[in-house]
Design an enzyme around this catalytic site. Structure first.
Site, short mmCIF file in Angstrom:
data_model
loop_
_atom_site.label_atom_id
_atom_site.label_comp_id
_atom_site.label_asym_id
_atom_site.label_seq_id
_atom_site.Cartn_x
_atom_site.Cartn_y
_atom_site.Cartn_z
N ASP A 1 0.94 -1.08 -0.04
CA ASP A 1 0.03 -0.01 0.00
C ASP A 1 0.83 1.16 -0.06
O ASP A 1 2.10 1.32 0.63
CB ASP A 1 -0.93 0.05 1.19
CG ASP A 1 -2.17 0.89 1.31
OD1 ASP A 1 -1.73 2.21 1.05
OD2 ASP A 1 -3.40 0.31 1.02
N ARG B 1 -22.03 0.67 -7.09
CA ARG B 1 -20.81 0.30 -7.51
C ARG B 1 -20.26 1.03 -8.71
O ARG B 1 -19.09 1.18 -8.93
CB ARG B 1 -20.64 -1.26 -7.89
CG ARG B 1 -20.71 -2.11 -6.61
CD ARG B 1 -20.87 -3.59 -6.74
NE ARG B 1 -20.90 -4.41 -5.59
CZ ARG B 1 -21.95 -4.82 -5.16
NH1 ARG B 1 -23.11 -4.85 -5.77
NH2 ARG B 1 -22.06 -5.54 -4.22
N ASP C 1 -16.20 -5.38 -12.60
CA ASP C 1 -16.27 -5.60 -14.03
C ASP C 1 -15.56 -4.74 -14.77
O ASP C 1 -15.08 -5.00 -15.67
CB ASP C 1 -17.83 -5.85 -14.22
CG ASP C 1 -18.46 -6.93 -13.27
OD1 ASP C 1 -18.23 -8.12 -13.30
OD2 ASP C 1 -19.48 -6.46 -12.58
N ASP D 1 -21.31 -13.03 -4.11
CA ASP D 1 -22.75 -12.86 -4.16
C ASP D 1 -23.11 -14.36 -4.08
O ASP D 1 -24.40 -14.63 -3.54
CB ASP D 1 -23.15 -12.29 -5.45
CG ASP D 1 -22.27 -10.89 -5.70
OD1 ASP D 1 -22.90 -9.76 -5.28
OD2 ASP D 1 -21.16 -10.96 -5.99
N ARG E 1 -23.48 -15.76 -0.73
CA ARG E 1 -24.61 -14.94 -0.13
C ARG E 1 -25.81 -15.77 -0.21
O ARG E 1 -26.77 -16.08 0.45
CB ARG E 1 -24.60 -13.68 -0.39
CG ARG E 1 -23.65 -12.81 0.35
CD ARG E 1 -23.54 -11.38 -0.26
NE ARG E 1 -22.58 -10.60 0.10
CZ ARG E 1 -21.89 -9.33 -0.15
NH1 ARG E 1 -22.42 -9.09 -1.52
NH2 ARG E 1 -21.26 -8.73 0.60
N HIS F 1 -21.44 -7.64 -11.18
CA HIS F 1 -21.32 -7.52 -9.56
C HIS F 1 -21.78 -6.26 -9.16
O HIS F 1 -21.11 -5.31 -9.13
CB HIS F 1 -19.88 -7.79 -9.41
CG HIS F 1 -19.59 -7.50 -7.91
ND1 HIS F 1 -20.03 -8.47 -6.85
CD2 HIS F 1 -18.76 -6.94 -7.08
CE1 HIS F 1 -20.02 -7.83 -5.66
NE2 HIS F 1 -19.09 -6.98 -5.55
#
Length: 317
Positions: free
Chosen positions: A38, A92, A127, A152, A155, A179
């Site tokens: 990072d 998103r 994506d 997903d 889930r 997504h």
């Protein structure tokens, strides 16, 4: 777990997702060496130190890292989690602009330092970023893909399992497409064990998953991240675990079928768009995107999802 050879996983981004993925990889023994990178020096050094202090309680994996991008060199897998965080109420796709800029700055150097690596994008919108990453690096098809709807789908399996009173591992169901907001489940082929979901009954013989129940489950999956973000600011544990699982499929050449997102070329008329579809994942990344039976409604939803992403990707081409 005994690994057949020394393997190096780099996680880019020491935020909540990146640190959780590194933590999951250490506990699961996903790679022999885990590197956390990072640009925020104090943050990444603190995370590495905290994780390193726990390695006496894990397997043979070790953790290193820092803020010098050279630490990522010669990685086998690079997972990119760095980017702006999704805010409450933000979709998103609204994240796209700033995170595309970050990726365009970082990706060429990462690819130069690890020319043989598989790159897995977790940063959202994953994506859109997958399509951008393939364009700016010119790596072979399959070497860049995103975590897509792996989480997903997990889930969904968990929700169905809770309703049916079975183990999530016994639920076979996928979320495909974007997504994000246009993702959808493949109800027509979903099963519990060998029983189609549409035929699953409770102990009294009543059907447990009528259409209304399926619509509720779809809503809960699509909105799960928003609910978590509203409550605690970010999703991190489950995506960390799912990311580590994808890494293992690559490093161990499992050829596991996972709903990851890669750029499609001529799939059901879809071209140049990254979408999540069941794919064979192993050494070298995505080996093959699998076609699957779709009913008429699912076919239309897939095309709708592709069109939504095509419009977004066009903004950055």
């Amino acid at each position: 777990m005994t690994l057949a050879r020394s393997t190096k996983l780099t996680v880019v981004g020491a935020g909540s997702v990146g640190s959780s993925l590194a933590y999951a990889a250490l506990i699961r023994g996903s790679a022999r060496e885990v590197v956390l990178y990072d640009i925020a020096t104090a943050r990444v050094e603190a995370e590495v130190l905290d994780l390193a202090h726990g390695t006496p309680f894990t397997g043979a994996s070790r953790i290193t890292g820092g803020s010098d991008i050279e630490v990522t060199a010669e990685s086998d897998v690079v997972v990119i989690t760095a980017g702006a965080k999704q805010r409450p109420g933000q979709t998103r796709l609204e994240l796209a602009g700033v995170n595309v800029g970050i990726l365009e700055q970082m990706m060429p150097r990462l690819a130069e330092l690890s020319p043989n690596a598989v790159f897995v994008l977790v940063t959202n919108p994953c994506d859109v970023l997958t399509a951008v990453a393939e364009r700016i690096t010119d790596l072979p098809p399959g070497r860049i893909f995103s975590s897509g709807t792996v989480l997903d789908s997990a889930r969904l399996r968990w929700l169905v399992a809770e309703s049916a009173g079975v183990a999530p591992q016994s639920v076979h169901a996928l979320i495909v497409g974007e997504h994000g907001d246009t993702e959808f489940p493949l109800w027509s082929t979903a099963t519990i064990g060998q029983t189609p979901l549409s035929e699953w009954t409770d102990a009294a013989g009543a059907l447990l998953f009528p259409r209304e129940r399926l619509e509720m489950l779809t809503h809960d999956v699509v909105n799960a991240a928003y609910k978590i973000i509203e409550g605690k600011g970010a999703t991190n544990y489950a995506i960390g675990l799912s990311g580590a699982r994808i890494v293992e499929a690559v490093l161990k050449d499992e050829r596991r079928i996972l709903p990851v997102s890669s750029v499609l070329h001529g799939f059901r008329g879809i071209d140049g768009v990254a979408l999540s579809l069941p794919s064979i994942v192993g050494a070298g990344g995505v080996h093959r995107v699998l076609d699957m039976p779709l009913d008429a409604r699912e076919e239309q939803l897939l095309q709708n999802s592709a069109e939504a992403l095509r419009a977004s990707i066009a903004l950055f081409s």
